[in-house]
Design a protein around this motif. Structure first.
Motif, PDB file in Angstrom:
ATOM      1  N   TYR A  12       0.910  -1.201   0.194  1.00 60.55           N
ATOM      2  CA  TYR A  12       0.091  -0.002  -0.005  1.00 60.55           C
ATOM      3  C   TYR A  12       0.883   1.309   0.006  1.00 60.55           C
ATOM      4  O   TYR A  12       1.830   1.270   0.798  1.00 60.55           O
ATOM      5  CB  TYR A  12      -0.872   0.028   1.263  1.00 60.55           C
ATOM      6  CG  TYR A  12      -1.965  -0.891   1.388  1.00 60.55           C
ATOM      7  CD1 TYR A  12      -3.111  -0.990   0.487  1.00 60.55           C
ATOM      8  CD2 TYR A  12      -1.985  -2.081   2.188  1.00 60.55           C
ATOM      9  CE1 TYR A  12      -4.098  -1.681   0.609  1.00 60.55           C
ATOM     10  CE2 TYR A  12      -3.025  -2.976   2.357  1.00 60.55           C
ATOM     11  CZ  TYR A  12      -4.037  -2.727   1.331  1.00 60.55           C
ATOM     12  OH  TYR A  12      -5.203  -3.681   1.571  1.00 60.55           O
ATOM     13  N   THR A  19       3.372   0.750   3.079  1.00 58.88           N
ATOM     14  CA  THR A  19       3.253  -0.589   3.863  1.00 58.88           C
ATOM     15  C   THR A  19       3.187  -1.720   2.988  1.00 58.88           C
ATOM     16  O   THR A  19       2.459  -1.966   2.090  1.00 58.88           O
ATOM     17  CB  THR A  19       1.777  -0.393   4.435  1.00 58.88           C
ATOM     18  OG1 THR A  19       1.861   0.920   5.286  1.00 58.88           O
ATOM     19  CG2 THR A  19       1.609  -1.321   5.529  1.00 58.88           C
ATOM     20  N   ALA A  21       1.660  -4.852   3.261  1.00 55.15           N
ATOM     21  CA  ALA A  21       0.747  -5.932   4.052  1.00 55.15           C
ATOM     22  C   ALA A  21       0.825  -7.230   3.728  1.00 55.15           C
ATOM     23  O   ALA A  21       0.401  -8.220   4.720  1.00 55.15           O
ATOM     24  CB  ALA A  21      -0.762  -5.501   3.444  1.00 55.15           C
ATOM     25  N   PRO A  40      -2.302 -11.722  14.705  1.00 51.09           N
ATOM     26  CA  PRO A  40      -2.800 -10.440  15.582  1.00 51.09           C
ATOM     27  C   PRO A  40      -3.354  -9.577  14.106  1.00 51.09           C
ATOM     28  O   PRO A  40      -3.242  -9.648  13.020  1.00 51.09           O
ATOM     29  CB  PRO A  40      -1.523  -9.959  16.044  1.00 51.09           C
ATOM     30  CG  PRO A  40      -0.457 -10.738  15.315  1.00 51.09           C
ATOM     31  CD  PRO A  40      -1.155 -12.017  14.681  1.00 51.09           C
ATOM     32  N   CYS A  43      -1.680  -8.003  10.741  1.00 56.79           N
ATOM     33  CA  CYS A  43      -0.907  -9.039  10.094  1.00 56.79           C
ATOM     34  C   CYS A  43      -1.124  -9.365   8.613  1.00 56.79           C
ATOM     35  O   CYS A  43      -0.300 -10.097   7.985  1.00 56.79           O
ATOM     36  CB  CYS A  43      -0.794 -10.255  10.833  1.00 56.79           C
ATOM     37  SG  CYS A  43      -2.220 -11.438  10.848  1.00 56.79           S
ATOM     38  N   GLY A  44      -2.367  -8.770   8.173  1.00 55.71           N
ATOM     39  CA  GLY A  44      -2.449  -9.045   6.725  1.00 55.71           C
ATOM     40  C   GLY A  44      -3.666  -9.950   6.106  1.00 55.71           C
ATOM     41  O   GLY A  44      -3.995 -10.162   5.294  1.00 55.71           O
ATOM     42  N   LYS A  45      -4.333 -10.643   7.306  1.00 56.94           N
ATOM     43  CA  LYS A  45      -5.536 -11.585   7.143  1.00 56.94           C
ATOM     44  C   LYS A  45      -6.492 -11.075   6.055  1.00 56.94           C
ATOM     45  O   LYS A  45      -6.852 -11.608   5.205  1.00 56.94           O
ATOM     46  CB  LYS A  45      -6.199 -11.813   8.401  1.00 56.94           C
ATOM     47  CG  LYS A  45      -5.325 -12.567   9.577  1.00 56.94           C
ATOM     48  CD  LYS A  45      -6.072 -12.678  10.864  1.00 56.94           C
ATOM     49  CE  LYS A  45      -6.781 -11.533  11.351  1.00 56.94           C
ATOM     50  NZ  LYS A  45      -5.876 -10.436  11.925  1.00 56.94           N
ATOM     51  N   SER A  46      -6.950  -9.753   6.254  1.00 61.78           N
ATOM     52  CA  SER A  46      -8.106  -9.162   5.329  1.00 61.78           C
ATOM     53  C   SER A  46      -7.601  -9.093   4.157  1.00 61.78           C
ATOM     54  O   SER A  46      -8.300  -9.318   3.098  1.00 61.78           O
ATOM     55  CB  SER A  46      -8.644  -7.931   5.967  1.00 61.78           C
ATOM     56  OG  SER A  46      -8.977  -8.130   7.192  1.00 61.78           O
ATOM     57  N   THR A  47      -6.340  -8.628   4.040  1.00 58.21           N
ATOM     58  CA  THR A  47      -5.816  -8.318   2.723  1.00 58.21           C
ATOM     59  C   THR A  47      -5.583  -9.873   1.817  1.00 58.21           C
ATOM     60  O   THR A  47      -5.916  -9.734   0.629  1.00 58.21           O
ATOM     61  CB  THR A  47      -4.301  -7.816   2.845  1.00 58.21           C
ATOM     62  OG1 THR A  47      -4.353  -6.471   3.803  1.00 58.21           O
ATOM     63  CG2 THR A  47      -3.596  -7.449   1.542  1.00 58.21           C
TER      64      THR A  47
HETATM   65  P1  ADP Z   1      -5.624  -7.859   9.592  1.00 60.67           P
HETATM   66  O1  ADP Z   1      -6.924  -8.231   8.605  1.00 60.67           O
HETATM   67  O2  ADP Z   1      -4.927  -8.807   9.798  1.00 60.67           O
HETATM   68  O3  ADP Z   1      -6.147  -6.796  10.581  1.00 60.67           O
HETATM   69  P2  ADP Z   1      -5.146  -6.037   7.255  1.00 60.67           P
HETATM   70  O4  ADP Z   1      -4.898  -7.000   6.057  1.00 60.67           O
HETATM   71  O5  ADP Z   1      -6.267  -5.451   7.286  1.00 60.67           O
HETATM   72  O6  ADP Z   1      -4.582  -6.928   8.487  1.00 60.67           O
HETATM   73  O7  ADP Z   1      -3.726  -5.011   7.106  1.00 60.67           O
HETATM   74  C1  ADP Z   1      -2.468  -5.527   6.841  1.00 60.67           C
HETATM   75  C2  ADP Z   1      -1.374  -4.013   6.869  1.00 60.67           C
HETATM   76  O8  ADP Z   1      -1.866  -3.377   5.771  1.00 60.67           O
HETATM   77  C3  ADP Z   1      -1.648  -3.288   8.279  1.00 60.67           C
HETATM   78  O9  ADP Z   1      -0.431  -2.661   8.492  1.00 60.67           O
HETATM   79  C4  ADP Z   1      -2.609  -2.400   7.676  1.00 60.67           C
HETATM   80  O10 ADP Z   1      -2.275  -0.906   8.253  1.00 60.67           O
HETATM   81  C5  ADP Z   1      -2.196  -2.207   6.144  1.00 60.67           C
HETATM   82  N1  ADP Z   1      -3.387  -1.531   5.315  1.00 60.67           N
HETATM   83  C6  ADP Z   1      -4.540  -2.364   5.149  1.00 60.67           C
HETATM   84  N2  ADP Z   1      -5.331  -1.829   4.398  1.00 60.67           N
HETATM   85  C7  ADP Z   1      -4.550  -0.625   3.996  1.00 60.67           C
HETATM   86  C8  ADP Z   1      -4.971   0.351   2.947  1.00 60.67           C
HETATM   87  N3  ADP Z   1      -5.871   0.551   2.381  1.00 60.67           N
HETATM   88  N4  ADP Z   1      -3.808   1.372   2.892  1.00 60.67           N
HETATM   89  C9  ADP Z   1      -2.942   1.258   3.563  1.00 60.67           C
HETATM   90  N5  ADP Z   1      -2.504   0.497   4.555  1.00 60.67           N
HETATM   91  C10 ADP Z   1      -3.572  -0.703   4.674  1.00 60.67           C
END
Ligand code: ADP
Ligand code: ADP
Length: 227
Positions: A12, A19, A21, A40, A43-47
């Motif tokens: 990102y 970042t 992810a 935690p 950590c990137g689960k949603s991504t």
């Molecule tokens: P989880 O689902 O495990 O909580 P995410 O996949 O949401 O983790 O996020 C992984 C990393 O990517 C985090 O550091 C988060 O801050 C960053 N991140 C997620 N979405 C965005 C975005 N749209 N823009 C910038 N950084 C992002």
């Protein structure tokens, strides 16, 4: 393998900040697996789940589904791919408030050129599968959280997808309803469904066949549960 993620990276960029992810994710998932993803916050689960669901694209790497490299498809082809192959279950159910439960479920079939009679039959079967038939004509707001999530599972399975993606499906439910939802997911998996689920619940992760632990954008552990 149903799915192969090869060297998946997701960066990102916003202003000066970059970042990572996901770093170089390598993951293979066979047909009929039930995989729980844990780790935690941040950590990137949603991504990872968004990339698996093709609602986000990796910055680098290939996502092979069946024989197809999905990273090579354009948006229209991906939309068609999603309708044909994927079913989604969300933490907050995401049913449409203005539609009844059966209309919500039928919507997943409307784009498919399927005759009304066949749609009705499939919707009835999906509702039966999750014991929500008695709420067919109700609106989502008239249902408990557990009932709404069961309806959302019916919507996810009515198109007979090759993969079900579940994002903390028990996260908004009490213990009993969470257990019901896990029971349904396990049953669907026993019947052959492939499921990938993000969860914060170690006991729910133990109900999957395999557990993948993430940390800082990487997979740190992938173990088969003893069931
Ligand atoms: P989880 O689902 O495990 O909580 P995410 O996949 O949401 O983790 O996020 C992984 C990393 O990517 C985090 O550091 C988060 O801050 C960053 N991140 C997620 N979405 C965005 C975005 N749209 N823009 C910038 N950084 C992002
Ligand atoms: P929840 O536990 O989510 O509140 P309900 O109380 O509606 O759900 O239903 C619990 C179980 O009882 C369901 O599995 C459902 O099969 C069954 N059930 C409840 N009411 C009916 C009904 N009117 N017809 C058929 N089955 C019902």
């Amino acid at each position: 393998m149903l799915i192969e993620l090869n060297h998946i990276q997701r960066l990102y960029r916003s202003d000066e900040v970059e970042t990572t992810a996901l770093h170089d994710i390598e993951l293979g998932i066979g047909s009929g697996e039930f995989v729980a993803i844990m780790g935690p916050s941040g950590c990137g689960k949603s991504t990872l789940l968004n990339i698996l669901g093709t609602i986000d694209r990796p910055t680098h790497g290939a996502y092979i589904f069946g024989e197809q490299d999905l990273t090579k498809l354009n948006e229209a082809a991906l939309a068609a791919f999603r309708r044909e192959n994927l079913g989604y279950v969300f933490q907050s159910f995401n049913l449409i408030d203005e539609l009844t439960i059966e209309e919500n479920i039928e919507l997943a079939l409307i784009y498919r050129n399927m005759p009304k009679s066949e749609r009705r039959e499939r919707v009835a079967q999906a509702m039966d599968r999750v014991s929500i038939g008695h709420r067919a004509r109700h609106y989502p707001s008239q249902l408990s959280g557990g009932q709404q999530q069961r309806a959302a599972i019916a919507r996810a399975i009515v198109g007979q997808p090759r993969l079900i993606l579940a994002d903390e499906p028990t996260g908004n439910l009490d213990t009993e309803n969470g257990a019901q939802v896990m029971d349904i997911l396990q049953g669907l998996n026993d019947e052959g469904a492939t499921i990938i689920m993000v969860t914060h619940s170690p006991s729910h992760a133990d109900l999957a066949k395999r557990r993948v632990d993430m940390l800082d954008g990487q997979i740190v552990v992938s173990v088969r549960n003893a069931i």
